[in-house]
Design an enzyme around this catalytic site. Structure first.
Site, PDB file in Angstrom:
ATOM      1  N   ASP A   2      28.985  47.347  33.764  1.00 35.03           N
ATOM      2  CA  ASP A   2      29.891  46.283  34.196  1.00 35.03           C
ATOM      3  C   ASP A   2      30.526  45.643  32.955  1.00 35.03           C
ATOM      4  OD1 ASP A   2      30.964  44.762  36.201  1.00 35.03           O
ATOM      5  OD2 ASP A   2      29.150  43.597  36.605  1.00 35.03           O
TER       6      ASP A   2
ATOM      7  N   LYS B 202      32.841  49.331  35.192  1.00 36.01           N
ATOM      8  CA  LYS B 202      33.400  48.580  36.324  1.00 36.01           C
ATOM      9  C   LYS B 202      34.127  47.368  35.778  1.00 36.01           C
ATOM     10  CE  LYS B 202      30.802  45.821  39.195  1.00 36.01           C
ATOM     11  NZ  LYS B 202      31.458  44.507  39.041  1.00 36.01           N
TER      12      LYS B 202
ATOM     13  N   GLU C 232      36.541  43.765  37.116  1.00 37.70           N
ATOM     14  CA  GLU C 232      36.998  42.935  38.228  1.00 37.70           C
ATOM     15  C   GLU C 232      38.501  42.716  38.166  1.00 37.70           C
ATOM     16  OE1 GLU C 232      34.733  39.256  38.374  1.00 37.70           O
ATOM     17  OE2 GLU C 232      32.822  40.329  38.301  1.00 37.70           O
TER      18      GLU C 232
ATOM     19  N   GLU D 133      33.622  42.709  47.346  1.00 34.21           N
ATOM     20  CA  GLU D 133      32.580  41.675  47.425  1.00 34.21           C
ATOM     21  C   GLU D 133      33.058  40.435  48.179  1.00 34.21           C
ATOM     22  OE1 GLU D 133      30.629  40.593  43.739  1.00 34.21           O
ATOM     23  OE2 GLU D 133      29.489  39.001  44.726  1.00 34.21           O
TER      24      GLU D 133
HETATM   25  O1  KIV Z   1      27.082  42.111  38.373  1.00 30.14           O
HETATM   26  C1  KIV Z   1      26.755  42.648  39.438  1.00 30.14           C
HETATM   27  O2  KIV Z   1      25.562  42.839  39.719  1.00 30.14           O
HETATM   28  C2  KIV Z   1      27.820  43.059  40.350  1.00 30.14           C
HETATM   29  C3  KIV Z   1      27.422  43.507  41.719  1.00 30.14           C
HETATM   30  C4  KIV Z   1      26.892  42.412  42.516  1.00 30.14           C
HETATM   31  C5  KIV Z   1      28.517  44.232  42.408  1.00 30.14           C
HETATM   32  O3  KIV Z   1      28.957  43.017  40.004  1.00 30.14           O
END
Ligand code: KIV
Length: 270
Positions: free
Chosen positions: A90, A119, A121, A188
Site C-alpha cells: 500500500d 495499491k 488511493e 471501500e
Molecule cells: O490499509 C489497509 O489495510 C487498506 C485496506 C483496508 C483495504 O487499505
C-alpha cells in the site's frame, strides 16, 4: 485459489487475479509480518501490506504518517511468509502525488522487495499517475470510495455512494482506473448498490470492504476480523475469532503459573 482437484496452485500473479472475475470470489486479507503472512498464505489469494499498519500496530490515529521505507520493511517480512498469495504494498500518503514521484517510489518498492503490485488511493484524479506507472511495468491496484488517506481533508471516515450523482462519479472513477491499466480495484465504504454497479461497470475485479456482498472479492484487516483490535469495531467487520480474549486468558494463566512457580515444570526444563 484451489485447483479443481483441491490441490493448491502455485504463486498467484496479477493475471490470476484478473481471471478470477466472474469465476471465483477473491479472498484478500492484510498482513504486516512473516509470521501471520505464513498463517494466511494457504487461504488468501491476496495479502495486502496495508498502511493500516500505522494504526493497528503503530497505535497511531490514522494512516498518514507511515513512510515508504517502513512499508518496504514490512513487505519484505510478509513476502518471506507468503509463498503463494499475491503480495501488494500500500503506497503511503504523499508518496504518489506526481507521476514522477509515484514512479520513483514504486520502482524503489520493486527494487527493494518482492512485492508483486502496489495499491494507491484515488479515482479519476489519479488515472494519469496509474497510467504512467502501468506503462512503466508497475502493477497497480486502485482504491476508491472511502479513502482513509483523505480522513483529515474530509473530516472523518465518510460512507460514499449514497446519492445518484455520487454513484455516477464512483463509476467514472472505476472506469478511469481500469482504462489507466490497473489490474484490480478496492471499493471501500460504499453503499452495496453502488458497489454492485461499479462491479458491473468494469472488467477488472473489485474487492469490497464495507461495500456489501456484490463485489468480486472481500478484504478485511486481520486484527479486526480476528478480534485483536478492541478499541473500535466498524459495522462491516465480522469477528471470526475473539483473539484479544483468548490472548488475555492465556497470558493470565502464564502469569499466575509464573507467580506461583508452577511454570516451568520438569517437562519444560533441560
Ligand atoms: O490499509 C489497509 O489495510 C487498506 C485496506 C483496508 C483495504 O487499505
Amino acid at each position: 485459489m484451489s485447483t479443481q482437484k483441491g490441490k493448491k496452485a502455485g504463486k498467484i500473479t496479477v493475471d490470476t487475479i484478473k481471471k478470477m472475475k466472474n469465476r471465483t470470489k477473491i479472498v484478500m486479507i492484510t498482513a504486516y509480518d512473516a509470521l501471520f503472512a505464513k498463517l494466511f498464505d494457504e487461504e488468501a489469494d491476496i495479502i495486502l501490506v496495508g498502511d493500516s499498519l500505522n494504526m493497528v500496530f503503530g497505535g497511531r490515529e490514522d494512516t498518514l504518517s507511515i513512510d515508504i521505507d517502513t512499508m518496504i520493511y514490512h513487505t519484505n517480512a510478509v513476502c518471506r511468509g507468503a509463498k503463494r498469495a499475491l503480495v501488494v504494498l500500500d503506497m503511503p500518503f504523499g508518496s504518489y502525488n506526481t507521476k514522477k514521484e509515484a514512479l520513483k517510489n514504486a520502482v524503489k518498492v520493486y527494487k527493494n522487495s518482492p512485492a508483486q503490485a502496489i495499491k494507491l488511493e484515488g479515482g479519476k484524479d489519479k488515472a494519469e499517475i496509474i497510467r504512467y506507472l502501468t506503462k512503466n511495468s508497475i502493477a497497480v491496484m486502485g482504491h476508491i470510495g472511502l479513502m482513509p488517506q483523505s480522513v483529515r481533508n474530509e473530516g472523518g471516515y465518510k460512507v460514499k455512494g449514497k446519492e445518484e450523482n455520487d454513484i455516477k462519479s464512483l463509476i467514472e472513477d472505476a472506469k478511469a482506473i481500469e482504462e489507466a491499466g490497473a489490474f484490480c480495484l478496492v471499493v471501500e465504504g460504499v453503499k452495496p448498490n453502488a458497489a454492485k454497479e461499479i462491479t458491473k461497470a468494469v472488467s477488472i475485479p473489485t474487492i469490497g470492504i464495507g461495500a456489501g456482498a456484490d463485489t468480486d472479492g472481500q478484504v478485511l484487516v486481520w486484527s479486526d476480523m480476528f478480534g485483536f483490535f478492541e478499541d473500535f469495531k466498524p459495522k462491516f467487520v465480522k469477528r471470526y475469532l475473539d483473539g484479544a480474549k483468548l490472548i488475555k486468558e492465556a497470558l493470565k494463566e502464564y502469569a499466575s503459573e509464573v507467580r506461583e512457580s508452577k511454570f516451568p515444570t520438569s517437562e519444560y526444563t533441560y
